[in-house]
Design a protein around this motif. Sequence first.
Motif, short mmCIF file in Angstrom:
data_model
loop_
_atom_site.label_atom_id
_atom_site.label_comp_id
_atom_site.label_asym_id
_atom_site.label_seq_id
_atom_site.Cartn_x
_atom_site.Cartn_y
_atom_site.Cartn_z
N ALA A 9 -10.70 2.89 -2.66
CA ALA A 9 -11.19 3.39 -4.01
C ALA A 9 -10.80 2.45 -5.26
O ALA A 9 -11.39 2.08 -6.29
N ILE A 10 -9.59 1.77 -4.98
CA ILE A 10 -8.98 0.78 -5.86
C ILE A 10 -9.92 -0.52 -5.54
O ILE A 10 -10.29 -1.23 -6.57
N ALA A 11 -10.06 -0.66 -4.43
CA ALA A 11 -10.77 -2.08 -4.06
C ALA A 11 -12.46 -2.15 -4.69
O ALA A 11 -13.02 -2.81 -5.29
N GLN A 12 -12.85 -0.80 -4.68
CA GLN A 12 -14.49 -0.55 -5.26
C GLN A 12 -14.55 -0.49 -6.68
O GLN A 12 -15.52 -0.81 -7.27
N ASN A 13 -13.66 0.48 -7.07
CA ASN A 13 -13.77 1.01 -8.66
C ASN A 13 -12.67 0.75 -9.47
O ASN A 13 -12.67 1.16 -10.45
N GLN A 14 -11.60 -0.20 -8.96
CA GLN A 14 -10.29 -0.28 -9.72
C GLN A 14 -9.98 1.18 -10.16
O GLN A 14 -9.61 1.43 -11.58
N ASP A 15 -9.93 2.11 -9.20
CA ASP A 15 -9.62 3.71 -9.70
C ASP A 15 -8.13 3.68 -9.88
O ASP A 15 -7.50 3.55 -9.13
N ARG A 16 -7.88 3.98 -11.04
CA ARG A 16 -6.40 4.00 -11.63
C ARG A 16 -5.89 5.39 -11.30
O ARG A 16 -4.63 5.40 -10.92
N ALA A 46 -6.69 6.88 -8.33
CA ALA A 46 -6.16 6.48 -6.71
C ALA A 46 -5.01 5.83 -6.77
O ALA A 46 -4.12 6.00 -5.78
N PHE A 47 -4.90 4.63 -7.66
CA PHE A 47 -3.25 4.05 -7.65
C PHE A 47 -2.24 4.83 -8.02
O PHE A 47 -1.28 4.76 -7.43
N ALA A 48 -2.23 5.92 -8.88
CA ALA A 48 -1.33 6.65 -9.40
C ALA A 48 -0.82 7.63 -8.45
O ALA A 48 0.35 7.75 -8.02
N GLU A 49 -1.91 7.98 -7.41
CA GLU A 49 -1.65 8.81 -6.56
C GLU A 49 -0.98 8.22 -5.34
O GLU A 49 0.31 8.66 -4.53
N LEU A 50 -1.31 7.11 -4.80
CA LEU A 50 -0.64 6.19 -4.04
C LEU A 50 0.80 5.78 -4.56
O LEU A 50 1.94 5.75 -3.53
N LEU A 93 -0.74 -4.57 -4.41
CA LEU A 93 -1.39 -3.79 -3.81
C LEU A 93 -2.73 -3.34 -4.31
O LEU A 93 -3.90 -3.50 -3.84
N TRP A 94 -2.70 -3.53 -5.78
CA TRP A 94 -3.63 -3.27 -6.61
C TRP A 94 -4.75 -4.46 -6.48
O TRP A 94 -5.87 -4.48 -6.48
N ARG A 95 -4.16 -5.71 -6.69
CA ARG A 95 -4.79 -6.82 -6.77
C ARG A 95 -5.27 -7.39 -5.55
O ARG A 95 -6.39 -8.01 -5.19
N LYS A 96 -4.80 -7.10 -4.20
CA LYS A 96 -5.25 -7.06 -2.99
C LYS A 96 -5.79 -6.20 -2.15
O LYS A 96 -6.21 -6.25 -0.92
N ALA A 97 -6.43 -4.99 -2.91
CA ALA A 97 -6.88 -3.98 -2.13
C ALA A 97 -8.31 -4.22 -1.36
O ALA A 97 -8.23 -3.57 -0.48
N HIS A 98 -8.94 -5.05 -1.89
CA HIS A 98 -10.25 -5.59 -1.42
C HIS A 98 -9.87 -6.38 0.06
O HIS A 98 -10.54 -6.49 0.92
N ARG A 133 -8.20 -8.95 -10.13
CA ARG A 133 -8.23 -8.91 -8.67
C ARG A 133 -8.09 -10.52 -8.23
O ARG A 133 -8.58 -11.34 -8.51
N SER A 134 -7.16 -10.57 -7.25
CA SER A 134 -6.88 -11.97 -6.63
C SER A 134 -8.16 -12.78 -5.63
O SER A 134 -8.85 -11.67 -5.52
N ASP A 135 -8.00 -13.96 -5.74
CA ASP A 135 -9.28 -14.49 -5.20
C ASP A 135 -9.15 -14.39 -3.89
O ASP A 135 -8.35 -13.78 -3.04
N ARG A 136 -10.31 -14.49 -2.94
CA ARG A 136 -10.33 -14.59 -1.68
C ARG A 136 -9.24 -15.21 -1.06
O ARG A 136 -8.97 -16.30 -1.56
#
Lengths: 231, 214
Positions: free
Chosen positions: A50-57, A59-63, A96-101, B79-82
């Motif tokens: 959810a963070i990766a897709q929607n920057q869901d705050r 979801a972040f708070a729950e984690l 975690l937030w920045r690299k969720a994707h 969001r950090s880069d690839r």
Amino acid sequence: MLLANDPAPETVAAASLTPTGPKPERAQLRGKTVTARETTDLRWATLVAAIAQNQDREAFAELFRHFAPRVKAFLMKSGADESLAEECMQDVMVTLWRKAHMYDPSRASAATWIFTIARNRKIDLLRRYSRPEPEDLPWGPEQAPDQADVIALQQDSGRLAQAIAKLPAKQRELIQHAYFGELSHSDIAAETGLPLGTIKSRIRLALERLRHSMSQSEAPQTRTKQDTTDQ
Amino acid sequence: MTDIQHHVPDDLLMGYATGALPRAFDLVIATHVSLSDEARARLEAYEAVGGAVLDTLDEADLSDDCLQKTLAMVGDTARSDRPITTSGGTFPAPLRAAVGGDEDAVRWRSVGAGVKQCVLYSDDSGTARLLRIPAGRAMPEHSHHGTEMTLVLKGAFRDEDGVFSRGDIEVADAEVSHTPVAEPGEDCICLVATNARLRFQGLLPRIAQPFVGI
């Protein structure tokens, strides 16, 4: 659901899990008995997606509420004082937030992924250099791991946690100390007494699928002479 | 992925997972795992144990506004880069980072008998270096105090334990004296890590040793 307010996602990001979609109960479709522990792991994986897709705050708070106190405890057990541990933990949660994707739920539980972030941050701090890390193998935006693979891996992770809980106290503590960094590698007996074969095979399978999807998505490249001689 | 015959032992993979290895060994493991999905799967299984340990810890107390502060921090972060991955070339990403480039960026120094080396880093915990052995030539005979890890990146060598080619790893324990010989065809490039200084036994290398920092 706690995450009822997000728009329908247009893009498929790190995981195919949609944030509002599969409730943890979905895991029971596989016809196995699923414990609360296992569905919890699936829940955390869904929140990272959810963070990766929607920057869901939310979801972040729950984690954060679950993992932040444990990451801080881990860092304190590893020798950091309280204020350093809290500062370092915040770095971990921001990462975690920045690299969720880049999180692959078919290869690791969220707890495992967060552990690796915390461990790396700890080593960078303690040793004042950036530790060599293996090349990343991210799922591209066009591919995502299969949902069944994700559920199976998350269930395996839950079983591993249960197996650790069932170990005799002495052995369990030894494993904990190893992961707090209190044992040098020559003190480590790699035989943990834990059933790692299943999870290893499943990760191996996930890596094969990832390689397959990477080779399909990449345009054929002109291989350098270097490459061909390496084969 | 290459067809790897010689794998890294479990204790070193678990040591990497727990963060207990010297820096030089970390570099070898990170490079090996980049070349071997088998090693990656084994490493990630050990990391899963770390995840389970983390998840079952008693919670530490956080300061009152900790979540709000962290949310404010993520609000400022893009969001950090690839991730950086390499396609082609001789060196996987972690080794490229240590060298500052691929094979052509290595600043080789001769250690005698046609063998060249480049020390990547050396401290109290150990030494990481690249070795280049001419095709068909023997590496100078040596023994060592601690553990020595040798990862082949190009070409191949043969010793008492068989043939080692790209991606293969050999771990030799203390006081083992062995004489790897590069296979014919092309020069053999290896990443070698020791947690103690190497002692070459030939006369020339012994003289050169203080100067080249082996």
